[in-house]
Design an enzyme around this catalytic site. Structure first.
Site, PDB file in Angstrom:
ATOM      1  N   ARG A  48       0.842  -1.186   0.000  1.00 27.93           N
ATOM      2  CA  ARG A  48       0.000   0.000   0.000  1.00 27.93           C
ATOM      3  C   ARG A  48       0.883   1.244   0.000  1.00 27.93           C
ATOM      4  O   ARG A  48       2.096   1.129   0.116  1.00 27.93           O
ATOM      5  CB  ARG A  48      -0.917   0.005   1.243  1.00 27.93           C
ATOM      6  CG  ARG A  48      -0.116  -0.375   2.498  1.00 27.93           C
ATOM      7  CD  ARG A  48      -0.573   0.223   3.744  1.00 27.93           C
ATOM      8  NE  ARG A  48      -0.484   1.650   3.710  1.00 27.93           N
ATOM      9  CZ  ARG A  48       0.655   2.324   3.888  1.00 27.93           C
ATOM     10  NH1 ARG A  48       1.801   1.725   4.123  1.00 27.93           N
ATOM     11  NH2 ARG A  48       0.649   3.649   3.848  1.00 27.93           N
ATOM     12  N   GLY A  49       0.239   2.409  -0.062  1.00 27.98           N
ATOM     13  CA  GLY A  49       0.993   3.657  -0.130  1.00 27.98           C
ATOM     14  C   GLY A  49       1.227   3.994  -1.592  1.00 27.98           C
ATOM     15  O   GLY A  49       1.605   3.135  -2.400  1.00 27.98           O
ATOM     16  N   ALA A  50       0.966   5.248  -1.947  1.00 29.95           N
ATOM     17  CA  ALA A  50       0.924   5.611  -3.366  1.00 29.95           C
ATOM     18  C   ALA A  50       2.207   5.298  -4.139  1.00 29.95           C
ATOM     19  O   ALA A  50       2.151   4.627  -5.184  1.00 29.95           O
ATOM     20  CB  ALA A  50       0.544   7.089  -3.493  1.00 29.95           C
ATOM     21  N   ARG A  89      -7.141  -0.278  -7.069  1.00 33.60           N
ATOM     22  CA  ARG A  89      -7.548   0.782  -6.140  1.00 33.60           C
ATOM     23  C   ARG A  89      -7.597   2.080  -6.947  1.00 33.60           C
ATOM     24  O   ARG A  89      -6.688   2.342  -7.733  1.00 33.60           O
ATOM     25  CB  ARG A  89      -6.575   0.914  -4.949  1.00 33.60           C
ATOM     26  CG  ARG A  89      -6.559  -0.325  -4.053  1.00 33.60           C
ATOM     27  CD  ARG A  89      -5.686  -0.105  -2.822  1.00 33.60           C
ATOM     28  NE  ARG A  89      -6.309   0.775  -1.855  1.00 33.60           N
ATOM     29  CZ  ARG A  89      -5.640   1.322  -0.822  1.00 33.60           C
ATOM     30  NH1 ARG A  89      -4.358   1.131  -0.673  1.00 33.60           N
ATOM     31  NH2 ARG A  89      -6.296   2.090   0.044  1.00 33.60           N
ATOM     32  N   GLN A 193      -2.687   2.493   9.928  1.00 33.25           N
ATOM     33  CA  GLN A 193      -1.371   2.611   9.278  1.00 33.25           C
ATOM     34  C   GLN A 193      -0.409   3.444  10.127  1.00 33.25           C
ATOM     35  O   GLN A 193       0.806   3.265  10.051  1.00 33.25           O
ATOM     36  CB  GLN A 193      -1.518   3.257   7.891  1.00 33.25           C
ATOM     37  CG  GLN A 193      -2.157   2.378   6.833  1.00 33.25           C
ATOM     38  CD  GLN A 193      -3.664   2.578   6.765  1.00 33.25           C
ATOM     39  OE1 GLN A 193      -4.302   2.909   7.769  1.00 33.25           O
ATOM     40  NE2 GLN A 193      -4.254   2.367   5.596  1.00 33.25           N
ATOM     41  N   ASP A 234      -1.996  10.773  -2.152  1.00 34.06           N
ATOM     42  CA  ASP A 234      -2.364   9.720  -3.108  1.00 34.06           C
ATOM     43  C   ASP A 234      -2.598  10.298  -4.493  1.00 34.06           C
ATOM     44  O   ASP A 234      -2.432   9.606  -5.497  1.00 34.06           O
ATOM     45  CB  ASP A 234      -3.596   8.962  -2.616  1.00 34.06           C
ATOM     46  CG  ASP A 234      -3.198   8.065  -1.464  1.00 34.06           C
ATOM     47  OD1 ASP A 234      -3.190   8.555  -0.314  1.00 34.06           O
ATOM     48  OD2 ASP A 234      -2.818   6.914  -1.730  1.00 34.06           O
ATOM     49  N   ASN A 244      -5.636  12.312   0.234  1.00 30.51           N
ATOM     50  CA  ASN A 244      -4.768  11.506   1.118  1.00 30.51           C
ATOM     51  C   ASN A 244      -5.677  10.787   2.114  1.00 30.51           C
ATOM     52  O   ASN A 244      -6.902  10.957   2.106  1.00 30.51           O
ATOM     53  CB  ASN A 244      -3.725  12.395   1.809  1.00 30.51           C
ATOM     54  CG  ASN A 244      -2.631  11.562   2.470  1.00 30.51           C
ATOM     55  OD1 ASN A 244      -1.971  10.767   1.806  1.00 30.51           O
ATOM     56  ND2 ASN A 244      -2.453  11.705   3.773  1.00 30.51           N
ATOM     57  N   LYS A 245      -5.064   9.999   2.962  1.00 30.26           N
ATOM     58  CA  LYS A 245      -5.819   9.165   3.897  1.00 30.26           C
ATOM     59  C   LYS A 245      -6.885   9.956   4.646  1.00 30.26           C
ATOM     60  O   LYS A 245      -6.652  11.093   5.075  1.00 30.26           O
ATOM     61  CB  LYS A 245      -4.821   8.522   4.868  1.00 30.26           C
ATOM     62  CG  LYS A 245      -5.398   7.623   5.934  1.00 30.26           C
ATOM     63  CD  LYS A 245      -6.244   6.511   5.372  1.00 30.26           C
ATOM     64  CE  LYS A 245      -5.526   5.652   4.359  1.00 30.26           C
ATOM     65  NZ  LYS A 245      -6.437   4.785   3.573  1.00 30.26           N
TER      66      LYS A 245
END
Ligand code: MRU
Length: 345
Positions: A48-50, A89, A193, A234, A244-245
Site C-alpha cells: 500500500r501507499g501511493a 484501487r 497505518q 495519493d 490523502n488518507k
C-alpha cells in the site's frame, strides 16, 4: 538501528512483498507470481501507499506477461489482466501511472518492461531522498534551526514507497540532523497505518514519537503542541487539491487555524494534471466492516451499517507548501503556483 526490511523485491519470477497486514506483530513476506495474488495483496493492503503502488503497477505488467506466457493468454486477456492491476484501487494515481509507464514497452518484450519497473523503483528512492532534504531545509528555514515537534497522518515511510519515504523521509532527514523533538503519529483509523506502520518505522529508527487517536490531532495542534504537520499524497490534481488518507483534511484545517505549516510531501508520480479539481477525484469506498469491527470483534450494533471512505481531499488553499523532488512550491494567499511540478527550484 532496528531491522532491515524491504517493501518489495523482484525475485526473478515474481514479487516478494513485506505483508503489511501482519505488522508490527509479525515480519512475514508473501510472494506474488500471479495477478490474482497481486490484486488481492493490493486490495487487502498487504502492499500500500501511493509510491509503492506505482512500482507494483509496473511489476504487475511483468507478472501478467509471465503468467500469460505460461497459460497461453491471448492479447485481449493479457490487457484485461493488466487492467485489473491498474484498477485495483482508484485513488492513488501512482498505480495507474506505474502501469501506463511500462505498458508501451510491452512490444519490446518482457525484459524491457522489467528494466523500466526497476527504474521506477530506483527513481522513487532518489525522489524520496531529495524531498527529504528539501522539506527539512524548508522547515528549518521557516521555523528556525531547532528541534521540531511534528505531526503526521497515515504511513508515508519505507513501507509506503520503495525506500525512505515522503513525509516520513523529511522526518528521517530532520532526525539525522538531530532536529526532532517528537513526532505525533495519528493512529489512522480504521486500518491503523499510523499506529501499526509509522510507529514501527520510527521505533526502528529510534525517533521519539507519540501515537495518538485521530480525534486527538485537532486538539494537539490547537493547544500549540505541534510546529508543523506533514502528510503524503495519493493524488495531487492540477489546482493543488490533494487526496490523502481519511482524516488528513481535519489536520489541515487545524493547522490553518493554529497558523502552523501544513506540508504535502509527494513525488511527481503522485501528480495528476489531467484532473482539474479535487471534486473530480474518485475516493475509494472500502467495506463498512472495517469500521464496524475492531481487532476482529464487532463493536457497533449488528444492525448498524458502516460508511468508510478511505481518503479525503484537502483543498489547496489549506496547504502551506508542496514538497516534491525538484522543488518546494509554496501556496500563497490560497493560490497554488500553477502546480509547475519540477519546473521551479
Ligand atoms: O490506504 P493506504 O494505506 O494505501 O493509504 C496511504 C496513504 O494515504 C498515504 O498517506 C499516501 O499513499 C502517501 S504514501 C507516501
Amino acid at each position: 538501528m532496528g531491522l532491515t526490511y524491504q517493501t518489495m523485491e523482484w525475485l526473478g519470477t515474481g514479487l516478494r512483498l513485506l505483508d503489511q497486514r501482519a505488522l508490527p506483530a509479525n515480519l512475514r513476506y508473501l510472494e506474488a507470481t500471479t495477478i490474482d495474488v497481486l490484486v488481492d495483496a493490493i486490495n487487502t493492503l498487504a502492499v500500500r501507499g501511493a509510491p509503492a503502488l506505482g512500482a507494483i503497477g509496473a511489476y504487475g505488467v511483468v507478472i501478467a506477461m509471465d503468467q500469460g506466457a505460461q497459460e497461453g493468454w491471448d492479447s485481449e486477456r493479457l490487457e484485461k489482466e493488466i487492467d485489473r492491476v491498474r484498477d485495483a484501487r482508484p485513488t492513488a494515481v501512482n498505480l495507474a501511472w506505474g502501469v501506463d509507464r511500462v505498458r508501451p514497452l510491452m512490444a519490446q518484450g518482457r525484459d524491457a518492461v522489467l528494466d523500466e519497473a526497476h527504474a521506477v523503483v530506483r527513481e522513487d528512492e532518489v525522489a524520496n531522498r531529495a524531498m527529504g532534504v528539501r522539506g527539512a531545509d524548508w522547515l528549518l528555514a521557516r521555523l528556525g534551526d531547532r528541534k521540531l515537534r511534528l505531526l503526521t497522518h497515515c504511513n508515508t515511510g519505507t513501507l509506503a514507497t520503495t525506500g525512505w519515504g515522503t513525509a516520513l523521509g523529511v522526518i528521517r532527514e530532520l532526525a539525522a540532523r538531530d532536529r526532532i523533538e517528537v513526532v505525533y503519529v495519528d493512529e489512522t483509523r480504521p486500518l491503523l497505518q499510523g499506529a501499526r506502520l509509522t510507529a514501527w518505522e520510527l521505533f526502528q529508527d529510534g525517533i521519539a514519537h507519540l501515537v495518538q487517536s485521530d480525534g486527538a490531532a485537532t486538539s494537539t495542534i490547537m493547544r500549540g503542541l505541534v510546529d508543523a504537520a506533514l502528510i503524503g499524497a495519493d493524488r495531487v490534481v492540477a489546482n493543488g487539491d490533494t487526496a490523502n488518507k481519511i482524516g488528513s483534511v481535519g489536520v489541515a484545517l487545524a493547522c490553518a487555524d493554529a497558523g502552523i505549516p501544513f506540508l504535502v510531501v509527494a513525488p511527481e508520480s503522485s501528480v495528476d494534471l489531467d484532473t482539474a479539481h479535487g471534486d473530480d477525484i474518485q475516493i475509494e469506498m472500502r467495506n463498512g466492516d472495517e469500521i464496524l469491527n475492531f481487532a476482529g470483534q464487532r463493536t457497533a450494533p449488528l444492525e448498524s451499517e458502516g460508511f468508510n471512505p478511505a481518503f479525503d481531499v484537502t483543498p489547496a488553499r489549506l496547504v502551506t507548501a508542496f514538497v516534491c523532488e525538484s522543488a518546494v512550491l509554496e501556496v500563497s494567499n490560497g493560490q497554488t503556483p500553477g502546480m509547475k511540478w519540477g519546473r521551479e527550484s
